[in-house]
Motif scaffolding. Structure first.
Motif, PDB file in Angstrom:
ATOM      1  N   GLY A  10      75.814  19.745 -55.171  1.00 34.89           N
ATOM      2  CA  GLY A  10      77.251  19.708 -54.523  1.00 34.89           C
ATOM      3  C   GLY A  10      77.235  20.367 -53.248  1.00 34.89           C
ATOM      4  N   ALA A  11      76.285  20.137 -52.537  1.00 35.37           N
ATOM      5  CA  ALA A  11      76.380  20.485 -51.006  1.00 35.37           C
ATOM      6  C   ALA A  11      77.087  19.287 -50.390  1.00 35.37           C
ATOM      7  CB  ALA A  11      75.061  20.728 -50.469  1.00 35.37           C
ATOM      8  N   SER A  12      77.674  19.588 -49.259  1.00 33.43           N
ATOM      9  CA  SER A  12      78.166  18.452 -48.596  1.00 33.43           C
ATOM     10  C   SER A  12      77.348  17.587 -48.060  1.00 33.43           C
ATOM     11  CB  SER A  12      78.933  19.060 -47.279  1.00 33.43           C
ATOM     12  OG  SER A  12      79.661  18.016 -46.688  1.00 33.43           O
ATOM     13  N   SER A  36      73.874  16.608 -59.725  1.00 30.88           N
ATOM     14  CA  SER A  36      74.495  17.747 -60.497  1.00 30.88           C
ATOM     15  C   SER A  36      75.926  17.726 -60.735  1.00 30.88           C
ATOM     16  CB  SER A  36      74.322  19.092 -59.982  1.00 30.88           C
ATOM     17  OG  SER A  36      75.116  19.142 -58.758  1.00 30.88           O
ATOM     18  N   THR A  38      78.382  19.469 -60.141  1.00 27.16           N
ATOM     19  CA  THR A  38      79.371  19.842 -58.784  1.00 27.16           C
ATOM     20  C   THR A  38      79.081  18.557 -57.751  1.00 27.16           C
ATOM     21  OG1 THR A  38      78.837  22.111 -59.046  1.00 27.16           O
ATOM     22  CG2 THR A  38      80.003  21.341 -57.330  1.00 27.16           C
ATOM     23  N   SER A  92      72.151  22.181 -52.261  1.00 22.86           N
ATOM     24  CA  SER A  92      73.342  23.629 -52.168  1.00 22.86           C
ATOM     25  C   SER A  92      72.176  24.695 -52.193  1.00 22.86           C
ATOM     26  CB  SER A  92      74.202  23.487 -53.166  1.00 22.86           C
ATOM     27  OG  SER A  92      73.239  23.919 -54.316  1.00 22.86           O
ATOM     28  N   MET A  93      72.608  25.706 -51.695  1.00 19.42           N
ATOM     29  CA  MET A  93      72.172  27.026 -51.720  1.00 19.42           C
ATOM     30  C   MET A  93      71.916  27.516 -53.231  1.00 19.42           C
ATOM     31  SD  MET A  93      71.510  27.517 -48.551  1.00 19.42           S
ATOM     32  CE  MET A  93      71.195  25.963 -48.165  1.00 19.42           C
ATOM     33  N   THR A  95      71.293  25.449 -55.750  1.00 18.95           N
ATOM     34  CA  THR A  95      70.152  24.997 -56.428  1.00 18.95           C
ATOM     35  C   THR A  95      68.793  25.518 -55.662  1.00 18.95           C
ATOM     36  OG1 THR A  95      71.296  23.018 -57.150  1.00 18.95           O
ATOM     37  CG2 THR A  95      68.734  22.650 -56.380  1.00 18.95           C
ATOM     38  N   ARG A 127      71.922  22.014 -46.943  1.00 19.43           N
ATOM     39  CA  ARG A 127      72.904  22.005 -46.168  1.00 19.43           C
ATOM     40  C   ARG A 127      73.952  23.098 -46.273  1.00 19.43           C
ATOM     41  NH1 ARG A 127      77.520  22.062 -43.125  1.00 19.43           N
ATOM     42  NH2 ARG A 127      78.354  22.857 -44.981  1.00 19.43           N
ATOM     43  N   GLU A 128      74.001  23.980 -45.150  1.00 18.96           N
ATOM     44  CA  GLU A 128      74.786  25.003 -45.196  1.00 18.96           C
ATOM     45  C   GLU A 128      74.809  25.758 -43.778  1.00 18.96           C
ATOM     46  OE1 GLU A 128      77.561  26.505 -45.550  1.00 18.96           O
ATOM     47  OE2 GLU A 128      77.213  26.803 -47.690  1.00 18.96           O
TER      48      GLU A 128
HETATM   49  C1  LIG Z   1      83.550  20.077 -50.869  1.00 13.48           C
HETATM   50  C2  LIG Z   1      82.691  21.105 -51.291  1.00 13.48           C
HETATM   51  C3  LIG Z   1      81.513  21.096 -50.358  1.00 13.48           C
HETATM   52  C4  LIG Z   1      80.582  21.987 -50.352  1.00 13.48           C
HETATM   53  N1  LIG Z   1      79.572  22.132 -49.495  1.00 13.48           N
HETATM   54  C5  LIG Z   1      78.564  22.935 -49.813  1.00 13.48           C
HETATM   55  C6  LIG Z   1      77.448  23.135 -48.688  1.00 13.48           C
HETATM   56  O1  LIG Z   1      77.475  22.312 -47.856  1.00 13.48           O
HETATM   57  N2  LIG Z   1      76.284  23.923 -49.243  1.00 13.48           N
HETATM   58  C7  LIG Z   1      76.633  24.596 -50.001  1.00 13.48           C
HETATM   59  O2  LIG Z   1      75.117  25.289 -50.454  1.00 13.48           O
HETATM   60  N3  LIG Z   1      77.439  24.601 -51.128  1.00 13.48           N
HETATM   61  C8  LIG Z   1      78.540  23.925 -50.895  1.00 13.48           C
HETATM   62  N4  LIG Z   1      79.419  23.786 -51.860  1.00 13.48           N
HETATM   63  C9  LIG Z   1      79.577  24.724 -53.112  1.00 13.48           C
HETATM   64  C10 LIG Z   1      78.524  24.199 -54.012  1.00 13.48           C
HETATM   65  O3  LIG Z   1      78.951  22.674 -54.496  1.00 13.48           O
HETATM   66  C11 LIG Z   1      78.436  25.209 -55.232  1.00 13.48           C
HETATM   67  O4  LIG Z   1      77.889  26.306 -54.766  1.00 13.48           O
HETATM   68  C12 LIG Z   1      77.967  24.729 -56.716  1.00 13.48           C
HETATM   69  O5  LIG Z   1      77.711  25.725 -57.436  1.00 13.48           O
HETATM   70  C13 LIG Z   1      76.547  24.081 -56.249  1.00 13.48           C
HETATM   71  O6  LIG Z   1      76.117  23.664 -57.461  1.00 13.48           O
HETATM   72  P1  LIG Z   1      74.782  22.813 -57.880  1.00 13.48           P
HETATM   73  O7  LIG Z   1      73.957  23.285 -56.917  1.00 13.48           O
HETATM   74  O8  LIG Z   1      74.202  22.861 -59.150  1.00 13.48           O
HETATM   75  O9  LIG Z   1      75.266  21.250 -57.337  1.00 13.48           O
HETATM   76  C14 LIG Z   1      80.481  22.723 -51.764  1.00 13.48           C
HETATM   77  C15 LIG Z   1      81.447  22.590 -52.629  1.00 13.48           C
HETATM   78  C16 LIG Z   1      82.577  21.718 -52.456  1.00 13.48           C
HETATM   79  C17 LIG Z   1      83.624  21.696 -53.438  1.00 13.48           C
END
Ligand SMILES: Cc1cc2nc3c(=O)[nH]c(=O)nc-3n(C[C@H](O)[C@H](O)[C@H](O)COP(=O)(O)O)c2cc1C
Length: 193
Positions: A10-12, A36, A38, A92-93, A95, A127-128
Protein backbone atom coordinates in the motif's frame (compact mmCIF):
# COMPACT_ATOMS: atom_id res chain seq x y z
CA UNK A 1 12.64 -19.48 -17.24
CA UNK A 2 12.81 -18.61 -13.54
CA UNK A 3 10.18 -18.08 -10.87
CA UNK A 4 9.84 -14.73 -9.10
CA UNK A 5 7.60 -13.47 -6.33
CA UNK A 6 6.39 -9.90 -6.75
CA UNK A 7 4.58 -8.06 -3.97
CA UNK A 8 2.74 -4.77 -4.32
CA UNK A 9 1.94 -3.10 -1.00
CA UNK A 10 0.00 0.00 0.00
CA UNK A 11 2.83 2.47 -0.58
CA UNK A 12 2.43 4.95 -3.40
CA UNK A 13 3.83 3.78 -6.76
CA UNK A 14 1.85 0.69 -7.78
CA UNK A 15 2.65 1.64 -11.39
CA UNK A 16 6.21 0.37 -10.70
CA UNK A 17 4.83 -2.97 -9.52
CA UNK A 18 2.73 -3.24 -12.66
CA UNK A 19 5.77 -2.58 -14.84
CA UNK A 20 8.00 -5.17 -13.18
CA UNK A 21 5.29 -7.83 -13.62
CA UNK A 22 4.93 -6.87 -17.31
CA UNK A 23 8.68 -7.04 -17.87
CA UNK A 24 9.18 -10.40 -16.14
CA UNK A 25 6.30 -11.98 -18.07
CA UNK A 26 7.58 -10.44 -21.31
CA UNK A 27 11.00 -11.99 -20.64
CA UNK A 28 9.32 -15.40 -20.20
CA UNK A 29 9.57 -15.72 -16.41
CA UNK A 30 6.99 -17.11 -14.01
CA UNK A 31 5.47 -14.50 -11.69
CA UNK A 32 3.70 -15.12 -8.39
CA UNK A 33 2.00 -11.85 -7.49
CA UNK A 34 0.81 -10.91 -4.01
CA UNK A 35 -0.99 -7.60 -3.54
CA UNK A 36 -1.70 -6.51 0.05
CA UNK A 37 -5.22 -5.40 0.95
CA UNK A 38 -4.16 -1.74 1.14
CA UNK A 39 -2.07 -2.33 -1.99
CA UNK A 40 -5.31 -3.19 -3.83
CA UNK A 41 -6.90 0.08 -2.70
CA UNK A 42 -3.90 2.26 -3.53
CA UNK A 43 -3.52 0.51 -6.89
CA UNK A 44 -7.16 1.24 -7.82
CA UNK A 45 -6.74 4.84 -6.71
CA UNK A 46 -3.47 5.47 -8.58
CA UNK A 47 -4.00 3.40 -11.72
CA UNK A 48 -7.73 4.20 -12.01
CA UNK A 49 -8.49 0.50 -12.47
CA UNK A 50 -10.06 -2.07 -10.16
CA UNK A 51 -7.83 -4.79 -8.70
CA UNK A 52 -9.90 -7.39 -10.60
CA UNK A 53 -9.28 -5.63 -13.96
CA UNK A 54 -5.60 -5.23 -13.09
CA UNK A 55 -5.31 -9.00 -12.53
CA UNK A 56 -7.34 -9.80 -15.65
CA UNK A 57 -4.74 -8.02 -17.84
CA UNK A 58 -2.07 -10.51 -16.75
CA UNK A 59 -4.22 -13.61 -16.44
CA UNK A 60 -3.84 -14.27 -20.17
CA UNK A 61 -0.35 -15.57 -19.41
CA UNK A 62 0.02 -19.12 -18.08
CA UNK A 63 3.17 -17.89 -16.30
CA UNK A 64 1.13 -15.55 -14.11
CA UNK A 65 -0.12 -16.70 -10.69
CA UNK A 66 -2.09 -14.69 -8.16
CA UNK A 67 -1.41 -15.42 -4.50
CA UNK A 68 -3.60 -14.12 -1.69
CA UNK A 69 -2.15 -12.16 1.21
CA UNK A 70 -3.81 -14.40 3.82
CA UNK A 71 -3.14 -17.76 2.10
CA UNK A 72 -0.35 -19.53 3.95
CA UNK A 73 -1.08 -22.66 1.91
CA UNK A 74 0.37 -20.86 -1.14
CA UNK A 75 3.55 -22.46 -2.54
CA UNK A 76 5.51 -19.24 -1.93
CA UNK A 77 4.99 -19.65 1.83
CA UNK A 78 7.48 -22.52 1.83
CA UNK A 79 11.22 -22.60 1.23
CA UNK A 80 10.78 -25.94 -0.52
CA UNK A 81 9.11 -24.05 -3.41
CA UNK A 82 12.20 -22.86 -5.21
CA UNK A 83 12.20 -19.32 -6.58
CA UNK A 84 14.94 -17.08 -7.90
CA UNK A 85 13.91 -14.22 -5.67
CA UNK A 86 11.32 -11.71 -4.58
CA UNK A 87 10.73 -8.03 -5.26
CA UNK A 88 8.52 -5.82 -3.10
CA UNK A 89 7.66 -2.84 -5.28
CA UNK A 90 6.51 -0.49 -3.89
CA UNK A 91 7.19 -1.44 -0.26
CA UNK A 92 5.35 0.40 2.52
CA UNK A 93 7.06 1.23 5.79
CA UNK A 94 4.50 -1.03 7.46
CA UNK A 95 5.50 -4.11 5.46
CA UNK A 96 9.19 -3.21 5.73
CA UNK A 97 8.90 -2.98 9.53
CA UNK A 98 7.06 -6.28 9.79
CA UNK A 99 9.68 -8.09 7.69
CA UNK A 100 12.41 -6.59 9.88
CA UNK A 101 10.48 -7.79 12.94
CA UNK A 102 10.08 -11.29 11.52
CA UNK A 103 6.33 -11.44 12.17
CA UNK A 104 5.50 -13.55 9.08
CA UNK A 105 1.83 -12.76 9.66
CA UNK A 106 0.80 -12.35 6.05
CA UNK A 107 1.99 -14.04 2.86
CA UNK A 108 4.14 -11.08 1.73
CA UNK A 109 6.02 -11.02 5.03
CA UNK A 110 6.28 -14.81 5.17
CA UNK A 111 7.56 -15.07 1.57
CA UNK A 112 10.15 -12.36 2.29
CA UNK A 113 11.17 -14.19 5.45
CA UNK A 114 11.55 -17.39 3.41
CA UNK A 115 13.80 -15.60 0.89
CA UNK A 116 16.03 -14.37 3.71
CA UNK A 117 16.28 -17.74 5.44
CA UNK A 118 16.96 -19.54 2.15
CA UNK A 119 19.55 -16.89 1.17
CA UNK A 120 17.58 -15.97 -1.95
CA UNK A 121 17.41 -12.52 -3.49
CA UNK A 122 15.03 -10.15 -1.72
CA UNK A 123 14.78 -6.72 -3.35
CA UNK A 124 12.84 -4.26 -1.22
CA UNK A 125 11.88 -0.97 -2.89
CA UNK A 126 10.64 1.35 -0.15
CA UNK A 127 8.60 4.46 -0.94
CA UNK A 128 8.32 7.09 1.74
CA UNK A 129 9.71 10.53 2.39
CA UNK A 130 11.17 11.61 4.70
CA UNK A 131 12.35 8.50 6.55
CA UNK A 132 12.21 8.45 10.35
CA UNK A 133 14.75 6.67 12.55
CA UNK A 134 12.55 3.56 12.80
CA UNK A 135 12.40 3.24 9.00
CA UNK A 136 16.18 3.66 8.74
CA UNK A 137 16.89 1.12 11.51
CA UNK A 138 14.52 -1.39 9.87
CA UNK A 139 16.25 -0.89 6.51
CA UNK A 140 19.66 -1.45 8.08
CA UNK A 141 18.41 -4.60 9.83
CA UNK A 142 17.06 -5.94 6.53
CA UNK A 143 20.25 -5.07 4.69
CA UNK A 144 22.23 -6.92 7.35
CA UNK A 145 19.89 -9.92 7.03
CA UNK A 146 20.65 -10.15 3.31
CA UNK A 147 17.98 -8.03 1.63
CA UNK A 148 18.79 -5.39 -0.95
CA UNK A 149 17.20 -2.02 -0.22
CA UNK A 150 16.54 -0.33 -3.56
CA UNK A 151 14.39 2.75 -2.92
CA UNK A 152 12.19 4.14 -5.63
CA UNK A 153 14.43 7.13 -6.28
CA UNK A 154 14.45 8.47 -9.85
CA UNK A 155 17.70 9.53 -11.50
CA UNK A 156 17.77 12.33 -14.06
CA UNK A 157 21.23 11.81 -15.56
CA UNK A 158 19.78 10.06 -18.61
CA UNK A 159 17.29 12.88 -19.27
CA UNK A 160 13.99 10.99 -18.87
CA UNK A 161 11.30 12.51 -21.06
CA UNK A 162 8.27 10.57 -19.90
CA UNK A 163 6.91 8.95 -16.76
CA UNK A 164 7.48 5.63 -18.51
CA UNK A 165 11.21 6.47 -18.86
CA UNK A 166 11.43 7.01 -15.09
CA UNK A 167 9.53 3.82 -14.24
CA UNK A 168 11.49 1.77 -16.77
CA UNK A 169 14.76 3.03 -15.35
CA UNK A 170 13.96 1.80 -11.84
CA UNK A 171 12.56 -1.51 -13.08
CA UNK A 172 15.62 -2.04 -15.24
CA UNK A 173 17.82 -1.60 -12.15
CA UNK A 174 15.67 -4.14 -10.31
CA UNK A 175 16.11 -6.63 -13.19
CA UNK A 176 19.86 -5.99 -12.95
CA UNK A 177 19.74 -6.79 -9.23
CA UNK A 178 17.96 -10.04 -10.05
CA UNK A 179 20.74 -10.68 -12.60
CA UNK A 180 18.25 -10.75 -15.46
CA UNK A 181 19.73 -9.63 -18.76
CA UNK A 182 17.73 -6.68 -20.09
CA UNK A 183 17.97 -3.70 -22.39
CA UNK A 184 14.94 -2.08 -20.83
CA UNK A 185 16.41 1.36 -20.18
CA UNK A 186 19.27 3.44 -21.48
CA UNK A 187 22.45 2.88 -19.47
CA UNK A 188 25.02 5.44 -18.44
CA UNK A 189 27.62 5.67 -21.16
CA UNK A 190 25.31 4.13 -23.74
CA UNK A 191 25.03 6.26 -26.87
CA UNK A 192 21.85 6.67 -28.97
CA UNK A 193 22.15 4.73 -32.23
C1 LIG B 1 -3.04 6.75 -1.22
C2 LIG B 1 -2.11 6.18 -0.18
C3 LIG B 1 -0.75 6.31 -0.35
C4 LIG B 1 0.13 5.78 0.60
N1 LIG B 1 1.47 5.92 0.39
C5 LIG B 1 2.33 5.38 1.27
C6 LIG B 1 3.73 5.43 1.01
O1 LIG B 1 4.19 5.96 -0.01
N2 LIG B 1 4.56 4.80 1.88
C7 LIG B 1 4.09 4.14 2.99
O2 LIG B 1 4.90 3.59 3.72
N3 LIG B 1 2.76 4.09 3.27
C8 LIG B 1 1.87 4.68 2.43
N4 LIG B 1 0.52 4.60 2.68
C9 LIG B 1 0.08 3.96 3.93
C10 LIG B 1 0.01 2.44 3.82
O3 LIG B 1 -0.89 2.06 2.80
C11 LIG B 1 -0.42 1.84 5.16
O4 LIG B 1 0.59 2.06 6.13
C12 LIG B 1 -0.77 0.38 5.09
O5 LIG B 1 -1.07 -0.10 6.38
C13 LIG B 1 0.35 -0.45 4.50
O6 LIG B 1 -0.07 -1.80 4.52
P1 LIG B 1 0.64 -2.90 3.62
O7 LIG B 1 2.09 -2.74 3.83
O8 LIG B 1 0.09 -4.18 4.16
O9 LIG B 1 0.20 -2.66 2.23
C14 LIG B 1 -0.39 5.13 1.76
C15 LIG B 1 -1.77 4.99 1.90
C16 LIG B 1 -2.62 5.53 0.96
C17 LIG B 1 -4.11 5.37 1.15
Amino acid sequence: MSKYIIAITGASGSIYGKKIVELLLHLGHEVHLIVSKTGMQVLSHELLISYECFIKEFNVSSNFHVELEDDFFSPVASGSFKTSGMVILPCSMGTLGKIAGGSSDNLIIRAADVCLKEKRKLIICPRETPYNGIHLKNMLALNDAGACIAPVSPGFYNFPKTLDDIINHHCSRVLDLLEIENQNAKRWGQTDD
